[in-house]
Design a protein around this motif. Structure first.
Motif, mmCIF file in Angstrom:
data_model
loop_
_atom_site.group_PDB
_atom_site.id
_atom_site.type_symbol
_atom_site.label_atom_id
_atom_site.label_comp_id
_atom_site.label_asym_id
_atom_site.label_seq_id
_atom_site.Cartn_x
_atom_site.Cartn_y
_atom_site.Cartn_z
ATOM 1 N N LEU A 33 64.342 40.044 -78.921
ATOM 2 C CA LEU A 33 63.103 40.772 -79.154
ATOM 3 C C LEU A 33 63.295 42.262 -78.926
ATOM 4 N N LEU A 34 64.059 42.621 -77.908
ATOM 5 C CA LEU A 34 64.319 44.028 -77.607
ATOM 6 C C LEU A 34 65.054 44.711 -78.757
ATOM 7 N N LEU A 35 66.029 44.030 -79.331
ATOM 8 C CA LEU A 35 66.782 44.599 -80.455
ATOM 9 C C LEU A 35 65.873 44.818 -81.661
ATOM 10 N N LEU A 36 65.020 43.861 -81.964
ATOM 11 C CA LEU A 36 64.125 43.982 -83.111
ATOM 12 C C LEU A 36 63.142 45.142 -82.919
ATOM 13 N N LEU A 37 62.624 45.285 -81.714
ATOM 14 C CA LEU A 37 61.703 46.388 -81.426
ATOM 15 C C LEU A 37 62.404 47.737 -81.555
ATOM 16 N N ALA A 38 63.653 47.808 -81.082
ATOM 17 C CA ALA A 38 64.412 49.052 -81.179
ATOM 18 C C ALA A 38 64.702 49.407 -82.638
ATOM 19 N N LEU A 39 64.970 48.410 -83.473
ATOM 20 C CA LEU A 39 65.229 48.660 -84.892
ATOM 21 C C LEU A 39 63.984 49.217 -85.583
ATOM 22 N N VAL A 40 62.816 48.642 -85.290
ATOM 23 C CA VAL A 40 61.577 49.145 -85.887
ATOM 24 C C VAL A 40 61.303 50.567 -85.407
ATOM 25 N N ALA A 41 61.506 50.822 -84.113
ATOM 26 C CA ALA A 41 61.270 52.159 -83.565
ATOM 27 C C ALA A 41 62.206 53.186 -84.206
ATOM 28 N N GLY A 42 63.482 52.831 -84.361
ATOM 29 C CA GLY A 42 64.432 53.740 -84.999
ATOM 30 C C GLY A 42 64.091 54.003 -86.449
ATOM 31 N N TYR A 43 63.716 52.952 -87.162
ATOM 32 C CA TYR A 43 63.291 53.081 -88.556
ATOM 33 C C TYR A 43 62.075 53.995 -88.644
ATOM 34 N N GLY A 44 61.150 53.815 -87.701
ATOM 35 C CA GLY A 44 59.941 54.634 -87.687
ATOM 36 C C GLY A 44 60.234 56.106 -87.467
ATOM 37 N N LEU A 45 61.197 56.428 -86.610
ATOM 38 C CA LEU A 45 61.538 57.828 -86.366
ATOM 39 C C LEU A 45 62.108 58.490 -87.616
ATOM 40 N N ILE A 46 62.887 57.733 -88.392
ATOM 41 C CA ILE A 46 63.444 58.266 -89.642
ATOM 42 C C ILE A 46 62.326 58.611 -90.618
ATOM 43 N N VAL A 47 61.367 57.700 -90.757
ATOM 44 C CA VAL A 47 60.246 57.930 -91.669
ATOM 45 C C VAL A 47 59.349 59.046 -91.146
ATOM 46 N N LEU A 48 59.151 59.081 -89.818
ATOM 47 C CA LEU A 48 58.265 60.083 -89.219
ATOM 48 C C LEU A 48 58.798 61.494 -89.422
ATOM 49 N N TYR A 49 60.117 61.655 -89.400
ATOM 50 C CA TYR A 49 60.709 62.972 -89.629
ATOM 51 C C TYR A 49 60.304 63.509 -90.993
ATOM 52 N N SER A 50 60.334 62.663 -91.991
ATOM 53 C CA SER A 50 59.923 63.077 -93.330
ATOM 54 C C SER A 50 58.410 63.280 -93.403
ATOM 55 N N ALA A 51 57.638 62.379 -92.803
ATOM 56 C CA ALA A 51 56.175 62.464 -92.861
ATOM 57 C C ALA A 51 55.652 63.707 -92.152
ATOM 58 N N ILE A 277 51.355 56.296 -92.978
ATOM 59 C CA ILE A 277 52.798 56.527 -92.978
ATOM 60 C C ILE A 277 53.548 55.517 -93.834
ATOM 61 N N ILE A 278 52.971 54.335 -94.027
ATOM 62 C CA ILE A 278 53.652 53.350 -94.867
ATOM 63 C C ILE A 278 53.676 53.797 -96.330
ATOM 64 N N ALA A 279 52.736 54.674 -96.719
ATOM 65 C CA ALA A 279 52.765 55.230 -98.073
ATOM 66 C C ALA A 279 53.960 56.170 -98.232
ATOM 67 N N VAL A 280 54.278 56.937 -97.178
ATOM 68 C CA VAL A 280 55.471 57.786 -97.187
ATOM 69 C C VAL A 280 56.722 56.924 -97.313
ATOM 70 N N LEU A 281 56.752 55.839 -96.566
ATOM 71 C CA LEU A 281 57.876 54.906 -96.634
ATOM 72 C C LEU A 281 58.018 54.313 -98.027
ATOM 73 N N GLY A 282 56.886 53.911 -98.623
ATOM 74 C CA GLY A 282 56.933 53.321 -99.950
ATOM 75 C C GLY A 282 57.397 54.288 -101.019
ATOM 76 N N GLU A 283 57.014 55.564 -100.900
ATOM 77 C CA GLU A 283 57.418 56.544 -101.900
ATOM 78 C C GLU A 283 58.904 56.888 -101.791
ATOM 79 N N GLU A 284 59.407 57.026 -100.580
ATOM 80 C CA GLU A 284 60.781 57.502 -100.416
ATOM 81 C C GLU A 284 61.809 56.372 -100.379
ATOM 82 N N PHE A 285 61.421 55.191 -99.884
ATOM 83 C CA PHE A 285 62.358 54.065 -99.795
ATOM 84 C C PHE A 285 61.993 52.918 -100.729
ATOM 85 N N GLY A 286 60.835 53.026 -101.388
ATOM 86 C CA GLY A 286 60.451 52.061 -102.397
ATOM 87 C C GLY A 286 60.078 50.693 -101.844
ATOM 88 N N PHE A 287 59.997 49.741 -102.763
ATOM 89 C CA PHE A 287 59.640 48.362 -102.408
ATOM 90 C C PHE A 287 60.649 47.789 -101.414
#
Length: 381
Positions: A33-51, A277-287
């Motif tokens: 569970l800790l690994l999965l949470l860390a992956l989502v958090a890391g993914y979120g930081l990448i998207v947040l930088y662009s947003a 923010i999920i709209a930013v993700l959808g535009e830059e990383f697609g489906f």
């Protein structure tokens, strides 16, 4: 490899697995569970930088929130479920008291009074109730026979209704619905009869008109009307949904590329770093990018449900299921809101949208989930 080599290697592998198992139970952490949470958090930081317009300020602030949130998660993971059950009434009472204090001394912003200020920091007490309510309902029902009787259902509903109404008075319809759902799902997993569920459905349908006429504010009604016809006011209330759907649609299958989104980078998309923010993700990383994130959420939910199934008692089982379901509701409401299928109610995307109190509260809940996951080892010692 010969058979003898295989037999020599097998005990070594088994010893390594046992050592890892002992470590995570000593720390009261679920490494999967800790690994999965860390992956989502890391993914979120990448998207947040662009947003955030390629600004590191928001990313650094979010990183501080994550550091605090993971620390809180570790602390709550050390709290054994039996102690949490005894503290439930005090946590609930403290949460209700804070909500009353918000109405009296709260900090206002954008027409709402939802925050308390302490030593220069603001926090939102309604976030605390997302944990306090399910803990309280699970503690109450966990000591009683299941499925719950009508008396226990009424008491549980009253416990849910009080803080829900206080949050609606702030006003904060989105959070009040999330808080209510976190308590109601405990009732659902306690084994409600289908007759009660049918009655609840009838009550909900019958209450739509009174809520519309006497409870909902004008801006809340406008959100519902905008959902039905966003093009009616395309430059006003419908702007967010229209731009959001445009961003998601323009991303296509594989997206335009990181930092290459036009809707987000040219500021066509309001609140791109929070609710949308999920709209930013959808535009830059697609489906594909959106599906990767949803897959990670699904794995977290699956892990949470597995922990609930393996829980030692009714209280732990109900609480684990509620915490897991709360994550599902967050993701479902935010994705539906951004896609134009649900009204815009200000629900952030878990561990991806910029925010402080919501992230800390969510990670505190996952800490409790890890405490439940390691309870079997505590009992067996």
């Amino acid at each position: 490899m010969s058979e003898q080599d295989f037999l020599r290697r097998l005990p070594e592998a088994g010893h390594s697995l046992r050592r890892r198992d002992r470590l995570q139970h000593r720390l009261h952490l679920d490494f999967t569970l800790l690994l999965l949470l860390a992956l989502v958090a890391g993914y979120g930081l990448i998207v947040l930088y662009s947003a955030n317009g390629q600004s590191m300020d928001g990313v650094q602030r979010q990183g501080i929130y994550f550091a605090l949130a993971f620390a809180v998660m570790f602390v709550t993971a050390q709290v054994p479920p039996h102690l949490l059950r005894r503290l439930a009434p005090w946590a609930y009472a403290a949460g209700v008291a804070l909500l009353v204090l918000v109405l009296v001394l709260g900090i206002g912003a954008k027409g709402a009074q939802r925050w308390l200020g302490i030593a220069g920091f603001r926090f939102q007490p309604s976030e605390v109730m997302k944990l306090a309510i399910p803990i309280m309902i699970a503690a109450y029902l966990g000591r009683r026979l299941m499925p719950p009787s009508l008396k226990h259902i009424v008491v549980s509903l009253a416990l849910v209704l009080l803080p829900t109404v206080l949050i609606m008075l702030q006003p904060d319809l989105g959070t009040s619905l999330l808080v209510a759902s976190s308590g109601l799902v405990v009732l659902f997993f306690a084994g409600l009869s289908w007759r009660y569920l049918l009655v609840a459905g009838v009550v909900i349908v019958a209450s739509v008109w009174p809520l519309w006429q006497f409870v909902m504010h004008d801006y809340q009604k406008q959100r519902v009307l905008t959902l039905l016809d966003p093009e009616k006011d395309s430059l006003g209330s419908g702007w967010n949904i229209i731009q959001s759907k445009t961003a998601i649609g323009s991303g296509g299958y594989s997206g335009k590329g990181w930092l290459e989104g036009t809707q987000s980078q040219l500021d066509f998309l309001p609140e791109g770093h929070t609710d949308f923010i999920i709209a930013v993700l959808g535009e830059e990383f697609g489906f594909l990018g959106v599906m990767v994130l949803l897959a990670l959420y699904c794995l977290i939910i699956a892990r949470g449900l597995l922990i609930a199934l393996r829980a030692q008692d009714s209280f732990s089982r109900l609480l684990a299921a509620s915490i897991t379901f709360t994550l599902f509701v967050y993701v479902f409401v935010n994705a539906g809101m951004v896609a134009g299928m649900l009204p815009v109610v200000g629900v952030p995307l878990p561990l991806v949208s910029q925010g402080g109190t919501a992230i800390v509260t969510l990670m505190a809940g996952f800490g409790l989930l890890m405490s439940i996951a390691t309870e079997r080892r505590r009992v067996s010692r």
